[in-house]
Design a protein around this motif. Structure first.
Motif, mmCIF file in Angstrom:
data_model
loop_
_atom_site.group_PDB
_atom_site.id
_atom_site.type_symbol
_atom_site.label_atom_id
_atom_site.label_comp_id
_atom_site.label_asym_id
_atom_site.label_seq_id
_atom_site.Cartn_x
_atom_site.Cartn_y
_atom_site.Cartn_z
ATOM 1 N N GLY A 56 28.420 -24.148 63.388
ATOM 2 C CA GLY A 56 28.631 -23.038 62.460
ATOM 3 C C GLY A 56 27.984 -21.751 62.917
ATOM 4 N N PRO A 57 26.708 -21.749 63.353
ATOM 5 C CA PRO A 57 26.081 -20.512 63.812
ATOM 6 C C PRO A 57 26.797 -19.870 65.001
ATOM 7 C CG PRO A 57 24.400 -22.139 63.330
ATOM 8 C CD PRO A 57 25.716 -22.846 63.213
ATOM 9 N N VAL A 58 27.343 -20.707 65.894
ATOM 10 C CA VAL A 58 28.071 -20.147 67.040
ATOM 11 C C VAL A 58 29.346 -19.454 66.571
ATOM 12 C CG1 VAL A 58 29.303 -20.717 69.166
ATOM 13 C CG2 VAL A 58 27.113 -21.793 68.681
ATOM 14 N N TRP A 59 30.048 -20.059 65.593
ATOM 15 C CA TRP A 59 31.249 -19.427 65.039
ATOM 16 C C TRP A 59 30.907 -18.084 64.394
ATOM 17 C CZ3 TRP A 59 35.977 -20.272 66.330
ATOM 18 C CH2 TRP A 59 36.392 -21.541 66.747
ATOM 19 N N VAL A 60 29.762 -18.004 63.735
ATOM 20 C CA VAL A 60 29.347 -16.735 63.123
ATOM 21 C C VAL A 60 29.119 -15.676 64.208
ATOM 22 C CG1 VAL A 60 27.502 -15.584 61.829
ATOM 23 C CG2 VAL A 60 28.354 -17.811 61.071
ATOM 24 N N ILE A 61 28.465 -16.072 65.308
ATOM 25 C CA ILE A 61 28.236 -15.133 66.411
ATOM 26 C C ILE A 61 29.565 -14.629 66.964
ATOM 27 C CG2 ILE A 61 27.330 -14.910 68.756
ATOM 28 C CD1 ILE A 61 25.187 -17.005 67.938
ATOM 29 N N LEU A 62 30.535 -15.529 67.127
ATOM 30 C CA LEU A 62 31.841 -15.133 67.644
ATOM 31 C C LEU A 62 32.558 -14.190 66.675
ATOM 32 C CD1 LEU A 62 33.141 -18.516 69.147
ATOM 33 C CD2 LEU A 62 32.046 -16.615 70.336
ATOM 34 N N LEU A 63 32.454 -14.454 65.363
ATOM 35 C CA LEU A 63 33.080 -13.583 64.367
ATOM 36 C C LEU A 63 32.454 -12.190 64.389
ATOM 37 C CD1 LEU A 63 34.919 -13.013 61.938
ATOM 38 C CD2 LEU A 63 33.138 -14.015 60.467
ATOM 39 N N VAL A 64 31.121 -12.137 64.410
ATOM 40 C CA VAL A 64 30.447 -10.839 64.440
ATOM 41 C C VAL A 64 30.801 -10.084 65.727
ATOM 42 C CG1 VAL A 64 28.200 -9.684 64.476
ATOM 43 C CG2 VAL A 64 28.577 -11.633 62.956
ATOM 44 N N THR A 65 30.873 -10.814 66.837
ATOM 45 C CA THR A 65 31.250 -10.191 68.106
ATOM 46 C C THR A 65 32.644 -9.574 68.023
ATOM 47 O OG1 THR A 65 29.873 -11.738 69.365
ATOM 48 C CG2 THR A 65 31.615 -10.605 70.571
ATOM 49 N N ALA A 66 33.592 -10.324 67.458
ATOM 50 C CA ALA A 66 34.973 -9.830 67.356
ATOM 51 C C ALA A 66 35.042 -8.561 66.514
ATOM 52 C CB ALA A 66 35.866 -10.915 66.764
ATOM 53 N N LEU A 67 34.390 -8.560 65.359
ATOM 54 C CA LEU A 67 34.405 -7.377 64.499
ATOM 55 C C LEU A 67 33.677 -6.207 65.158
ATOM 56 C CD1 LEU A 67 33.718 -9.062 61.033
ATOM 57 C CD2 LEU A 67 35.849 -7.962 61.776
ATOM 58 N N THR A 68 32.597 -6.517 65.884
ATOM 59 C CA THR A 68 31.853 -5.466 66.580
ATOM 60 C C THR A 68 32.749 -4.744 67.581
ATOM 61 O OG1 THR A 68 29.763 -6.679 66.357
ATOM 62 C CG2 THR A 68 29.882 -4.987 68.079
ATOM 63 N N TRP A 69 33.573 -5.510 68.309
ATOM 64 C CA TRP A 69 34.418 -4.885 69.329
ATOM 65 C C TRP A 69 35.649 -4.222 68.752
ATOM 66 C CZ3 TRP A 69 33.280 -3.269 73.954
ATOM 67 C CH2 TRP A 69 32.101 -3.742 74.526
ATOM 68 N N ILE A 70 36.080 -4.622 67.566
ATOM 69 C CA ILE A 70 37.098 -3.817 66.876
ATOM 70 C C ILE A 70 36.517 -2.444 66.571
ATOM 71 C CG2 ILE A 70 38.399 -3.580 64.711
ATOM 72 C CD1 ILE A 70 38.823 -6.570 64.729
ATOM 73 N N GLY A 71 35.202 -2.407 66.328
ATOM 74 C CA GLY A 71 34.528 -1.123 66.122
ATOM 75 C C GLY A 71 34.362 -0.325 67.397
ATOM 76 N N TRP A 72 33.946 -0.997 68.477
ATOM 77 C CA TRP A 72 33.606 -0.253 69.685
ATOM 78 C C TRP A 72 34.820 0.222 70.469
ATOM 79 C CZ3 TRP A 72 29.648 2.370 70.325
ATOM 80 C CH2 TRP A 72 28.349 1.934 70.034
ATOM 81 N N PHE A 73 35.878 -0.567 70.527
ATOM 82 C CA PHE A 73 36.925 -0.279 71.497
ATOM 83 C C PHE A 73 37.640 1.047 71.238
ATOM 84 C CE2 PHE A 73 40.608 -1.713 74.231
ATOM 85 C CZ PHE A 73 39.866 -1.762 75.392
ATOM 86 N N PRO A 74 37.940 1.445 69.980
ATOM 87 C CA PRO A 74 38.531 2.779 69.797
ATOM 88 C C PRO A 74 37.633 3.904 70.321
ATOM 89 C CG PRO A 74 38.823 1.473 67.820
ATOM 90 C CD PRO A 74 37.893 0.695 68.712
ATOM 91 N N PHE A 75 36.333 3.754 70.131
ATOM 92 C CA PHE A 75 35.415 4.778 70.642
ATOM 93 C C PHE A 75 35.436 4.807 72.160
ATOM 94 C CE2 PHE A 75 31.177 5.953 72.233
ATOM 95 C CZ PHE A 75 31.096 7.245 71.738
ATOM 96 N N LEU B 38 23.315 -11.351 57.015
ATOM 97 C CA LEU B 38 23.314 -12.408 56.009
ATOM 98 C C LEU B 38 23.505 -13.802 56.584
ATOM 99 C CD1 LEU B 38 25.501 -10.647 53.273
ATOM 100 C CD2 LEU B 38 23.001 -10.860 53.334
ATOM 101 N N ALA B 39 24.197 -13.934 57.722
ATOM 102 C CA ALA B 39 24.621 -15.267 58.178
ATOM 103 C C ALA B 39 23.972 -15.736 59.474
ATOM 104 C CB ALA B 39 26.144 -15.291 58.347
ATOM 105 N N ILE B 40 23.290 -14.848 60.215
ATOM 106 C CA ILE B 40 22.606 -15.307 61.426
ATOM 107 C C ILE B 40 21.134 -15.463 61.098
ATOM 108 C CG2 ILE B 40 21.999 -14.770 63.819
ATOM 109 C CD1 ILE B 40 24.563 -13.220 64.076
ATOM 110 N N PRO B 41 20.634 -16.693 61.018
ATOM 111 C CA PRO B 41 19.239 -16.889 60.607
ATOM 112 C C PRO B 41 18.271 -16.417 61.672
ATOM 113 C CG PRO B 41 20.202 -18.957 61.342
ATOM 114 C CD PRO B 41 21.315 -17.953 61.326
ATOM 115 N N ARG B 42 17.099 -16.022 61.203
ATOM 116 C CA ARG B 42 16.081 -15.583 62.161
ATOM 117 C C ARG B 42 15.593 -16.745 62.993
ATOM 118 N NH1 ARG B 42 10.781 -11.734 61.318
ATOM 119 N NH2 ARG B 42 9.933 -12.034 63.389
ATOM 120 N N SER B 43 15.459 -17.913 62.398
ATOM 121 C CA SER B 43 15.031 -19.089 63.148
ATOM 122 C C SER B 43 16.166 -19.558 64.026
ATOM 123 C CB SER B 43 14.609 -20.203 62.198
ATOM 124 O OG SER B 43 15.705 -20.576 61.383
ATOM 125 N N GLY B 44 15.874 -20.257 65.073
ATOM 126 C CA GLY B 44 16.898 -20.779 65.983
ATOM 127 C C GLY B 44 16.504 -20.533 67.408
ATOM 128 N N GLY B 45 17.348 -21.037 68.279
ATOM 129 C CA GLY B 45 17.038 -21.015 69.701
ATOM 130 C C GLY B 45 16.715 -19.653 70.224
#
Length: 502
Positions: free
Chosen positions: A282-301, A487-494
């Motif tokens: 689940g945490p890896v899927w969250v990272i991938l989702l945030v990454t995808a939305l981040t690049w929808i933001g960056w690429f037009p710029f 909200l979804a990427i916990p501070r604890s973890g690898g």
């Protein structure tokens, strides 16, 4: 010790790549290895600041300019995961990653020379000075541009994977290594954007002028010739510092295949790549989702930053007067300042992540990015309605645009570093090689880029032909990604458990 039956089953079902043993690598060596990012990003900076305006000067309409960039995400979709997958299993005596880094660097050199000399090649194909749309030059440009995207994707994945190999399970050093990589990207950006903003290269390298290539074209050609020298120097420094351990292909478990996979791993590559998704937590899927939305933001710029400055701040159009070119050069200067902020943030990255947590740092930076895009919309509105000083925009409008460009360097540094450290640390428990892991993350980057490349130009054209509609979508995507990261990427973890590895 004998594993319980359930653990044995999970071990059999999980794809695994046994990494060579990792000794503790000095930080100075990681610093040298990461230096290749400087040469790669020097070329990227030239590409981002000069090529969208240049392709319009060749005669391609603004609405279709973004489609030219489609090869970047498409090549990233296939090339980077394939190269990562292949390098995980490479048994060359020179190491697993270095042969791909060298091949990628050579491909970059060829590509930038084709792009730089595209007008001259078009002249050989029959273009003339009176041609409105220079078909031959466009054909050469697109060929070189697409090869450059392929070469960049071929090089960056193994570079990231090499740093992950050298740091192993030391998550703190992995974050430091990615911060070094981000820092060198900033240095490359500064040098590349400074090169792109200077208009006198044709005087220093007068041989770049030709009947087919005027001063603007000669400046672009000169910049790419400098890029050839720069990529050669930084690649040499990086690969000489790596000292990779070759993968032992004679060991029966040096690289295990997925269940049912043939020994010919290249034929089964796509099946293995997409098959890894069923193992993701689940945490890896969250990272991938945030990454995808981040690049929808960056690429037009990244597509339209200097074009925005030329069109909407300076009120110019390609091949019509000097305002557009003045705006493009001012945009390149703004991107240079952006890169200074990127470099400063990269130096502070490790402290920020330790204090706040990587997820919170990423989320806050994306919300800052969203606010910057909203500010660009406001500045565009003011620039279109304010009285101009002669034919130029007021100094206050230009200064506001440059400040926004500068501040955007902070979230860009986070984007270049934190997702890679997070995915590297959280995916190692799956037994995937670092090359394939970077390929999986890259899918979350390139799929949004395909969407933006296909849709940004027509979307902007639908609302009047400017860049503001694409920036509005970017602001919404960046804000959403920031909230999810917080909200979804916990501070604890690898990624944040680093105290044991100091």
């Amino acid at each position: 010790m004998k594993l319980p039956e359930g653990d044995r089953r999970r071990s059999r079902d999980r794809p695994a790549v046994r990494e060579p043993p990792v000794a503790r690598v000095p930080l100075r060596k990681l610093f040298r290895v990461a230096s290749v990012a400087c040469g790669i990003q020097f070329g990227w900076a030239l590409q981002l600041s000069l090529l969208t305006p240049y392709v319009q000067e060749l005669g391609i309409p603004h609405a279709w300019a973004s489609v030219i960039w489609l090869c970047g995400p498409l090549s990233g979709f296939f090339v980077q995961p394939l190269v990562g997958h292949t390098s995980d299993r490479c048994t060359s005596r020179f190491g697993r990653r270095r042969p791909f880094i060298i091949a990628g660097a050579l491909s970059i050199v060829i590509a930038v020379l084709v792009v730089g000399y595209s007008a001259d090649l078009g002249w050989l194909f029959g273009d003339s000075a009176r041609s409105g749309t220079k078909v031959g030059a466009i054909a050469a440009f697109v060929l070189g541009f697409w090869l450059l995207d392929v070469a960049n994707n071929m090089t960056q994945g193994p570079c990231r994977a090499l740093l992950a190999d050298l740091t192993g399970k030391d998550h703190r050093r992995n974050r430091v290594a990615n911060a070094y990589f981000s820092l060198f990207m900033a240095v490359g950006n500064v040098l590349g954007f400074a090169t792109g903003s200077y208009s006198g290269w044709f005087k220093i390298l007068p041989f770049t002028l030709s009947p087919a290539c005027g001063t603007d074209c000669a400046n672009l050609k000169s910049a790419f010739i400098l890029d050839v020298a720069f990529i050669a120097i930084t690649t040499s420094i990086s690969i000489s510092a790596a000292n990779e351990l070759p993968l032992d292909h004679s060991h029966p478990h040096s690289h295990e295949e997925m269940p049912g996979q043939s020994s010919n791993s290249q034929e089964a590559f796509l099946w293995e790549l997409f098959g890894t998704f069923r193992y993701l937590s689940g945490p890896v899927w969250v990272i991938l989702l945030v990454t995808a939305l981040t690049w929808i933001g960056w690429f037009p710029f990244l597509l339209f930053d200097t074009d925005w400055m030329g069109r909407e701040i300076y009120g110019g159009k390609p091949n019509e007067g000097q305002n557009y070119n003045l705006g493009v050069r001012m945009g390149s200067f703004g991107l240079m300042v952006n890169s200074v902020f990127l470099g400063i943030t990269s130096v502070l990255m490790e402290k920020l992540c330790r204090k706040l947590g990587a997820g919170a740092v990423w989320g806050i930076s994306n919300i800052l990015m969203s606010l910057c895009f909203i500010s660009m919309l406001i500045i565009s509105h003011i620039a279109n309605n304010v009285d101009k000083v002669g034919d130029l925009p007021p100094d206050g409008v230009v200064a506001a645009a440059l400040i926004v460009f500068a501040i955007l360097g902070i979230p860009l540094a986070i984007t270049y570093s934190v997702p890679y450290a997070l995915i590297s640390s959280r995916i190692e428990s799956l037994g995937l090689g670092q090359g394939l892991s970077m390929g999986v993350l890259n899918l979350a980057i390139v799929i949004p880029q395909v969407v933006v490349s296909l849709g940004a130009g027509p979307w902007d054209q639908l609302f009047g032909g400017g860049n503001s509609p694409a920036f509005a979508v970017a602001a919404v995507a960046a804000f959403a990604s920031g909230l999810i990261a917080i909200l979804a990427i916990p501070r604890s973890g690898g990624a944040d458990k680093s105290k044991g590895h100091r």
